[in-house]
Motif scaffolding. Structure first.
Motif, PDB file in Angstrom:
ATOM      1  N   ASP A 109      46.585  41.159 -41.372  1.00  0.00           N
ATOM      2  CA  ASP A 109      47.782  40.319 -41.238  1.00  0.00           C
ATOM      3  C   ASP A 109      47.883  39.290 -42.365  1.00  0.00           C
ATOM      4  O   ASP A 109      47.166  39.378 -43.359  1.00  0.00           O
ATOM      5  CB  ASP A 109      47.816  39.675 -39.846  1.00  0.00           C
ATOM      6  CG  ASP A 109      46.672  38.680 -39.641  1.00  0.00           C
ATOM      7  OD1 ASP A 109      45.948  38.381 -40.616  1.00  0.00           O
ATOM      8  OD2 ASP A 109      46.502  38.215 -38.496  1.00  0.00           O
TER       9      ASP A 109
ATOM     10  N   ARG B 117      42.396  42.581 -33.610  1.00  0.00           N
ATOM     11  CA  ARG B 117      43.256  41.626 -32.909  1.00  0.00           C
ATOM     12  C   ARG B 117      44.032  42.302 -31.784  1.00  0.00           C
ATOM     13  O   ARG B 117      44.239  41.712 -30.731  1.00  0.00           O
ATOM     14  CB  ARG B 117      44.207  40.931 -33.883  1.00  0.00           C
ATOM     15  CG  ARG B 117      43.474  40.006 -34.827  1.00  0.00           C
ATOM     16  CD  ARG B 117      44.407  39.292 -35.772  1.00  0.00           C
ATOM     17  NE  ARG B 117      45.225  38.280 -35.125  1.00  0.00           N
ATOM     18  CZ  ARG B 117      44.791  37.108 -34.707  1.00  0.00           C
ATOM     19  NH1 ARG B 117      43.527  36.789 -34.863  1.00  0.00           N
ATOM     20  NH2 ARG B 117      45.601  36.237 -34.144  1.00  0.00           N
TER      21      ARG B 117
ATOM     22  N   GLY C  65      43.414  41.228 -28.161  1.00  0.00           N
ATOM     23  CA  GLY C  65      44.653  40.656 -27.625  1.00  0.00           C
ATOM     24  C   GLY C  65      44.868  40.973 -26.156  1.00  0.00           C
ATOM     25  O   GLY C  65      45.681  40.341 -25.496  1.00  0.00           O
TER      26      GLY C  65
ATOM     27  N   PRO D  34      44.577  35.981 -30.494  1.00  0.00           N
ATOM     28  CA  PRO D  34      45.062  37.337 -30.805  1.00  0.00           C
ATOM     29  C   PRO D  34      46.014  37.898 -29.761  1.00  0.00           C
ATOM     30  O   PRO D  34      46.415  39.047 -29.851  1.00  0.00           O
ATOM     31  CB  PRO D  34      43.767  38.157 -30.860  1.00  0.00           C
ATOM     32  CG  PRO D  34      42.830  37.436 -29.976  1.00  0.00           C
ATOM     33  CD  PRO D  34      43.178  35.982 -30.074  1.00  0.00           C
TER      34      PRO D  34
ATOM     35  N   THR E 147      51.029  36.810 -31.250  1.00  0.00           N
ATOM     36  CA  THR E 147      50.871  37.464 -32.543  1.00  0.00           C
ATOM     37  C   THR E 147      52.212  37.992 -33.052  1.00  0.00           C
ATOM     38  O   THR E 147      52.548  37.832 -34.227  1.00  0.00           O
ATOM     39  CB  THR E 147      49.863  38.628 -32.441  1.00  0.00           C
ATOM     40  OG1 THR E 147      48.659  38.124 -31.897  1.00  0.00           O
ATOM     41  CG2 THR E 147      49.598  39.241 -33.800  1.00  0.00           C
TER      42      THR E 147
ATOM     43  N   GLU F  76      53.800  36.817 -36.523  1.00  0.00           N
ATOM     44  CA  GLU F  76      53.827  37.777 -37.627  1.00  0.00           C
ATOM     45  C   GLU F  76      55.199  38.409 -37.840  1.00  0.00           C
ATOM     46  O   GLU F  76      55.365  39.245 -38.731  1.00  0.00           O
ATOM     47  CB  GLU F  76      52.805  38.898 -37.373  1.00  0.00           C
ATOM     48  CG  GLU F  76      51.357  38.419 -37.247  1.00  0.00           C
ATOM     49  CD  GLU F  76      50.773  37.934 -38.572  1.00  0.00           C
ATOM     50  OE1 GLU F  76      51.302  38.339 -39.631  1.00  0.00           O
ATOM     51  OE2 GLU F  76      49.820  37.155 -38.540  1.00  0.00           O
TER      52      GLU F  76
ATOM     53  N   SER G 207      52.953  43.081 -36.696  1.00  0.00           N
ATOM     54  CA  SER G 207      53.778  42.792 -35.522  1.00  0.00           C
ATOM     55  C   SER G 207      54.053  44.038 -34.683  1.00  0.00           C
ATOM     56  O   SER G 207      54.118  43.945 -33.454  1.00  0.00           O
ATOM     57  CB  SER G 207      55.107  42.162 -35.953  1.00  0.00           C
ATOM     58  OG  SER G 207      55.715  42.950 -36.944  1.00  0.00           O
TER      59      SER G 207
END
Lengths: 315, 286
Positions: free
Chosen positions: B73, B82, B86, B238, B243, B247, B259
């Motif tokens: 990222d 992530r 996440g 995350p 996120t 992103e 994303s």
């Protein structure tokens, strides 16, 4: 029927009261004083007291609530902490922006959802039914921003047909270009609900006696479907649609944030992040009231369609 | 008494179980949920990179480059790690909130359906009022003024779901309360609590399970939405919703993976939960 409507209106007033109390109480448990929150930790106590007095946040909780609600019903929600101007002004323009988005969403999703549901019902248990039902269900439960980001990638970044976000002003064409992606995002979520209701309604209507009678009378298939089946299947769908407005309104929050579209949703998200309490209270109250009115309309339509409620005394 | 009622309650549930195990959507849904549950419990088993490890030189590395399977990222953090890590926050908060909502909702629903009269009238009015409000808005209002920690999120989502569950349970109780077995228990002098929790509750298990799975899907939906607009998770977490928000601007530079990958992860979880819900609903309704 009249009795039902009166009873339902009474309930709406109770709902509105509970909503106002929820909004007020939740906003009042803010730890520390409002004045302190605005002026910061280093301000003099006298200044904090002064601003608390100006904002009318001292006194008992009851008198505060009364002051807030008596102004609120007259459309005065006080001044925004952040913009230092009347909340109502910001609310009005955001409300108009969100209305445009919501109307375009409904124009897109209602015909497609009804068509999808009708096709699924006519091909019950076949492949096309499974595809429509499972796709609709999956889209309905996927958060709007997860759908929105895929749409932005394809239509704004790769194909460059429309902007990735922004506000709708300028010519109708420009506005349409800004509105179309958020509207499709919201439509994706609502499609599943509408298709499911239409499908259930159509299946029920197809199996009903009046449909068999119509067929036996020798009416053409299209006439049976158009006049007898769809008309009976659609009215409950419309009622359900109105009750889904509260999901649509909740969906505005993330969708408008995703597309940076300056409607009520983004206003609420920003007010929450900025801890702009008067703005937040007002916006949640207005959206909640709107959702309540929609539920009321939905219930009255449903009642009007259902003779057992229309003529009965008890629900 | 208990040993006598159990076999009666068990037979239909065994039948349901064998029907469910034949359902492809049920199995597929469980596979998805089990995968994300594993990611939440033991992410280290699946990926070995630290999801927080930054490396600005490797910012926006394309997928399948330099050993980053799904790229990096804007801070050079591993997108795959992530996405896996996440799952942690949401796989803890959503089930906890749902369980809270179901426990409170079942108790309210049993009381409303069984005790009826004044209790039912008062609670029904309050519940109808609460149901017409958009859940995410009230949750947001509460989180703005309360400390937006885990406990608050669980409490707020659970509290807002309880009325919906109560309504379903109430309807199920109304269908049961005049059946012979309830009358029989009442005549043999059992108190209301015993009748509600020991006699009626096991027999309305079907609708409760359906409601639980459906609400779990909505809990994930709500939690993801809140986290997307910046509530309920810490900056840099995350978590998928956060996120995607952080992103999303990378998209404009044609960098899609930071994303889109969490969006796919989130969609796969909610769709899996709802496949399970749909399958259970199909079996219970039969």
């Amino acid at each position: 029927m009249a009795r039902y409507v009166i009873r339902r209106l009474g309930l709406a007033v109770v709902t509105l009261f509970i909503l106002s109390v929820v909004v007020f109480v939740v906003a009042s448990v803010l730890p520390g004083s409002v004045g302190r929150a605005i002026l910061g930790p280093f301000a003099l106590q006298e200044s904090v007291d002064q601003i608390n007095k100006e904002l009318g946040v001292n006194g008992s909780l009851y008198s505060q609530y009364f002051r807030w609600i008596s102004h609120a019903v007259r459309g005065d929600f006080g001044d925004s902490y952040k913009f230092q101007g009347p909340v109502t002004d910001y609310l009005a323009s955001a409300f108009w922006s969100s209305t445009k988005l919501a109307v375009l969403t409904l124009i897109i999703v209602v015909p497609i959802g009804i068509l999808g549901g009708a096709i699924a019902a006519l091909r019950k248990d076949q492949a096309s039914d499974r595809i429509i039902t499972v796709t609709g269900l999956s889209l309905a439960v996927t958060p709007e921003f997860a759908i929105g980001i895929v749409l932005i990638l394809f239509f704004a970044v790769k194909l460059r047909w429309v902007p990735a976000g922004g506000s709708a002003d300028g010519s109708i064409i420009e506005q349409f270009k800004v509105l179309i992606l958020p509207a499709v995002t919201l439509s994706a979520t609502l499609f599943g609900y509408i298709a499911r209701m239409t499908r259930a309604g159509t299946i029920e209507a197809l199996a009903a006696d009046y449909t068999r009678t119509a067929e036996l009378k020798g009416l053409s298939r299209s006439r049976v479907l158009g006049v007898h089946v769809l008309r009976n299947a659609l009215l409950p769908t419309i009622a359900v649609l109105a009750s889904q407005m509260s999901y649509l309104l909740g969906g505005l929050l993330v969708t408008e944030t995703m597309f940076n579209y300056k409607g009520l949703g983004l206003l609420i998200a920003n007010a929450a992040n900025d801890r702009d309490i008067p703005m937040l209270m007002a916006a949640v109250f207005v959206v909640g009231t709107f959702a309540m009115i929609m539920t009321l309309i939905a219930d009255v339509i449903t009642a009007w369609l259902n003779p057992r409620i229309r003529f009965g005394s008890h629900v | 008494m208990t040993s006598e009622t159990q076999p009666i309650a068990k037979t239909p549930s065994q039948e349901m179980r064998s029907q469910l195990l034949k359902s492809k959507t049920f199995l597929l849904g469980n596979l998805g949920v089990a995968f994300w549950a594993l990611c939440a419990i033991a992410p280290g088993l699946i990926v070995n990179r630290d999801p927080a490890e930054q490396n600005l030189i490797k910012k926006w590395t394309h997928p399948f480059t330099d050993g980053f399977v799904l790229g990096t990222d804007r801070s050079g953090r591993d997108v795959l790690s992530r996405a896996i890590y996440g799952a942690r926050e949401i796989m803890f908060i959503a089930p906890a909130a749902t369980i809270l909502g179901v426990v409170v909702g079942v108790m309210l629903g049993l009381m409303m359906g069984y005790l009826g009269r004044v209790v039912d009238d008062i609670l029904s009015r309050i519940i109808e009022a609460l149901i017409s409000l958009p859940v995410i808005l009230v949750a947001l209002l509460a989180l703005t003024v309360l400390d937006a920690g885990r406990a608050t999120i669980i409490g707020v989502i659970g509290f807002l779901f309880a009325p919906l569950i109560a309504r379903t349970v109430r309807a199920a109780v109304l269908a049961e309360r005049n059946l012979d077995y309830v009358r029989c228990a009442e005549l043999s002098g059992e108190n209301s609590l015993y009748v509600m929790f020991v006699e009626i509750l096991p027999n309305i298990f079907g609708p409760i399970i359906v409601e639980f799975t459906v609400r779990l899907g909505y809990a994930v939906f709500t939690m993801a939405g809140l986290s997307f607009i910046g509530f309920g998770t810490q900056p840099g977490s995350p978590d998928w919703g956060r996120t995607i928000f952080d992103e999303r601007t990378s998209l404009l530079s044609n960098v899609w993976w930071p994303s889109i990958i969490p969006a796919i992860a989130l969609a796969s979880l909610v769709v899996s939960i709802n496949l399970i819900a749909d399958a259970i609903q199909g079996v219970v309704d039969k």
